[in-house]
Scaffold this motif. Sequence first.
Motif, short mmCIF file in Angstrom:
data_model
loop_
_atom_site.label_atom_id
_atom_site.label_comp_id
_atom_site.label_asym_id
_atom_site.label_seq_id
_atom_site.Cartn_x
_atom_site.Cartn_y
_atom_site.Cartn_z
N VAL A 122 15.87 -10.15 -3.58
CA VAL A 122 15.07 -10.78 -2.54
C VAL A 122 13.61 -10.70 -2.96
CG1 VAL A 122 16.72 -10.18 -0.73
CG2 VAL A 122 14.83 -8.62 -1.24
N GLY A 123 12.76 -11.46 -2.26
CA GLY A 123 11.33 -11.41 -2.56
C GLY A 123 10.69 -12.75 -2.31
N SER A 124 9.50 -12.94 -2.90
CA SER A 124 8.76 -14.16 -2.63
C SER A 124 7.82 -14.49 -3.77
CB SER A 124 7.95 -14.02 -1.33
OG SER A 124 6.94 -13.04 -1.50
N ILE A 125 7.50 -15.79 -3.87
CA ILE A 125 6.42 -16.26 -4.72
C ILE A 125 5.33 -16.69 -3.74
CG2 ILE A 125 5.70 -17.83 -6.55
CD1 ILE A 125 7.94 -15.95 -7.39
N GLY A 126 4.31 -15.85 -3.60
CA GLY A 126 3.28 -16.10 -2.61
C GLY A 126 1.96 -16.44 -3.24
N SER A 127 0.99 -16.67 -2.42
CA SER A 127 -0.34 -17.04 -2.90
C SER A 127 -1.00 -15.83 -3.56
CB SER A 127 -1.20 -17.52 -1.73
OG SER A 127 -2.52 -17.79 -2.16
N GLY A 128 -1.44 -16.00 -4.81
CA GLY A 128 -2.11 -14.88 -5.48
C GLY A 128 -2.03 -14.95 -6.98
N CYS A 129 -2.70 -14.01 -7.62
CA CYS A 129 -2.80 -13.95 -9.08
C CYS A 129 -2.17 -12.65 -9.59
CB CYS A 129 -4.26 -14.03 -9.51
SG CYS A 129 -5.08 -15.57 -9.00
N HIS A 130 -2.43 -12.36 -10.85
CA HIS A 130 -1.93 -11.13 -11.48
C HIS A 130 -3.03 -10.09 -11.38
CE1 HIS A 130 1.11 -9.37 -14.26
NE2 HIS A 130 0.09 -8.67 -14.71
N ASP A 131 -3.21 -9.54 -10.18
CA ASP A 131 -4.37 -8.67 -9.97
C ASP A 131 -4.15 -7.68 -8.82
OD1 ASP A 131 -4.55 -10.29 -7.73
OD2 ASP A 131 -6.43 -11.25 -8.31
N ILE A 132 -5.12 -6.78 -8.68
CA ILE A 132 -5.05 -5.75 -7.64
C ILE A 132 -4.94 -6.36 -6.26
CG2 ILE A 132 -6.33 -3.88 -6.52
CD1 ILE A 132 -5.16 -3.02 -9.15
N ALA A 133 -5.65 -7.47 -6.02
CA ALA A 133 -5.62 -8.09 -4.69
C ALA A 133 -4.20 -8.45 -4.29
CB ALA A 133 -6.51 -9.34 -4.69
N PHE A 134 -3.44 -9.06 -5.21
CA PHE A 134 -2.06 -9.45 -4.88
C PHE A 134 -1.19 -8.22 -4.71
CE2 PHE A 134 2.30 -10.54 -5.96
CZ PHE A 134 2.53 -11.59 -5.07
N TRP A 135 -1.36 -7.21 -5.56
CA TRP A 135 -0.52 -6.02 -5.47
C TRP A 135 -0.76 -5.26 -4.17
CZ3 TRP A 135 -2.39 -5.09 -11.09
CH2 TRP A 135 -1.73 -6.01 -11.93
N ARG A 136 -2.00 -5.29 -3.68
CA ARG A 136 -2.26 -4.69 -2.37
C ARG A 136 -1.62 -5.51 -1.26
NH1 ARG A 136 -8.54 -2.45 -2.08
NH2 ARG A 136 -8.35 -0.89 -3.74
N LYS A 137 -1.67 -6.84 -1.40
CA LYS A 137 -1.10 -7.70 -0.36
C LYS A 137 0.40 -7.49 -0.20
CE LYS A 137 -4.45 -11.46 -1.06
NZ LYS A 137 -4.62 -12.83 -1.62
N THR A 138 1.07 -7.16 -1.29
CA THR A 138 2.53 -7.04 -1.24
C THR A 138 3.02 -5.60 -1.17
OG1 THR A 138 2.62 -7.14 -3.66
CG2 THR A 138 2.86 -9.21 -2.47
N ALA A 139 2.11 -4.63 -1.25
CA ALA A 139 2.52 -3.23 -1.33
C ALA A 139 3.32 -2.79 -0.10
CB ALA A 139 1.30 -2.33 -1.51
N ALA A 140 2.86 -3.17 1.09
CA ALA A 140 3.54 -2.71 2.31
C ALA A 140 4.97 -3.24 2.38
CB ALA A 140 2.75 -3.13 3.54
N GLN A 141 5.17 -4.53 2.06
CA GLN A 141 6.53 -5.09 2.14
C GLN A 141 7.42 -4.55 1.03
OE1 GLN A 141 5.15 -9.10 2.20
NE2 GLN A 141 5.55 -9.48 0.03
N ASP A 142 6.82 -4.26 -0.14
CA ASP A 142 7.61 -3.65 -1.22
C ASP A 142 8.08 -2.26 -0.82
OD1 ASP A 142 7.34 -5.86 -2.84
OD2 ASP A 142 5.58 -5.11 -3.87
N LEU A 143 7.18 -1.48 -0.23
CA LEU A 143 7.54 -0.13 0.19
C LEU A 143 8.50 -0.15 1.37
CD1 LEU A 143 4.11 1.68 -0.20
CD2 LEU A 143 6.15 2.00 -1.61
N ALA A 144 8.34 -1.13 2.26
CA ALA A 144 9.28 -1.25 3.38
C ALA A 144 10.68 -1.53 2.88
CB ALA A 144 8.82 -2.36 4.32
N PHE A 145 10.77 -2.31 1.82
CA PHE A 145 12.09 -2.57 1.20
C PHE A 145 12.68 -1.27 0.66
CE2 PHE A 145 14.51 -3.43 -2.71
CZ PHE A 145 15.49 -4.27 -2.23
N LEU A 146 11.87 -0.48 -0.04
CA LEU A 146 12.38 0.79 -0.54
C LEU A 146 12.76 1.72 0.62
CD1 LEU A 146 9.93 1.55 -3.50
CD2 LEU A 146 12.14 0.39 -3.55
N LYS A 147 11.93 1.75 1.64
CA LYS A 147 12.21 2.62 2.79
C LYS A 147 13.56 2.27 3.42
CE LYS A 147 10.35 3.98 7.31
NZ LYS A 147 9.32 3.73 8.35
N SER A 148 13.91 0.98 3.44
CA SER A 148 15.18 0.57 4.05
C SER A 148 16.39 1.07 3.28
CB SER A 148 15.23 -0.95 4.16
OG SER A 148 15.38 -1.56 2.89
N HIS A 149 16.18 1.48 2.03
CA HIS A 149 17.29 1.97 1.21
C HIS A 149 17.25 3.49 1.01
CE1 HIS A 149 18.87 -1.97 0.07
NE2 HIS A 149 17.62 -2.37 0.04
#
Length: 297
Positions: free
Chosen positions: A267-294
């Motif tokens: 699962v996941g997404s191709i969202g608005s952003g580049c290969h940078d800290i800004a994008f990784w911060r934008k997706t960090a919460a949903q990535d961790l929420a995915f891990l938390k669910s498991h």
Amino acid sequence: MRDDAGRISRRALLVGAAGAVVVLGGGAAGADYEIDQHPTWRAKLFGCGSEPALPSRGSYTVHTGAIESKAMGRSMPYSVAMTASNDLGQQPLVLALPGEGASSSQIPDAVGLPNYANAIGLFGCIVSPGDVGSSYYHPRNDGTDMLTFLLDELVPHIERALPVGGSRATRALYGLSMGGYGALLLAQRRPDMFCAAAVASPAVFPTYQAAITGHPGTFDSESDWQRYGVWDQRSAIGSVPIRIDCGDADPFAATARHLLDDIPGAVGSIGSGCHDIAFWRKTAAQDLAFLKSHLPA
């Protein structure tokens, strides 16, 4: 299952970038394809966005350490982010792999993973190695072996020292860029050791030539890529739940789409952003929420 949240509408292209349409491919009919398939143009036309402010780290504290590694032939630094509470019992362990050339501070400080963990209520131990160089997290011709270091040295060292991890059910993976590739490699190689993996902008290459073009330190030979490159074995990662997020202006967007389509259950997404800290911060919460669910509560 992927969500192309960053796909641009034809109307937006015509209104906001009419001149660029002519440059990119002759009219609106081809413009959507051109923009979607050429992330560099997306970055130039629409930018990468600003870095979100970090939420509170709460009771998380970050400590650094080092261990003598036989696999790497040198002392290897690492960081540990963990909640201060003593009443949580055995806590889950998240092995978080940084990008190429990054130190052990990239994950906890630049991206702020402990901050986002605190924000979503994931209380555990986030371990990140340093001095990763261009190792690409696998054995190399120079005798170093980052894969063995992580699995047989770093994780056991942390679990001996702290009340964390200890089983597949209580271990998960996170990685960004080269570390995103590394997390997929570990999930592929050791599905018995990790219960889930979330990766951002995984630097996975579809061919050996693509890997060494502009990134000569990634693999030592074509056979090295075939063995450790993840791509040819991507459909075999399905026993570990996987989340993949990538920016639409990221050079790895096209391969991320294929990974989402080809890894069973990903699962996941191709969202608005580049290969940078800004994008990784934008997706960090949903990535961790995915891990938390498991991971166990």
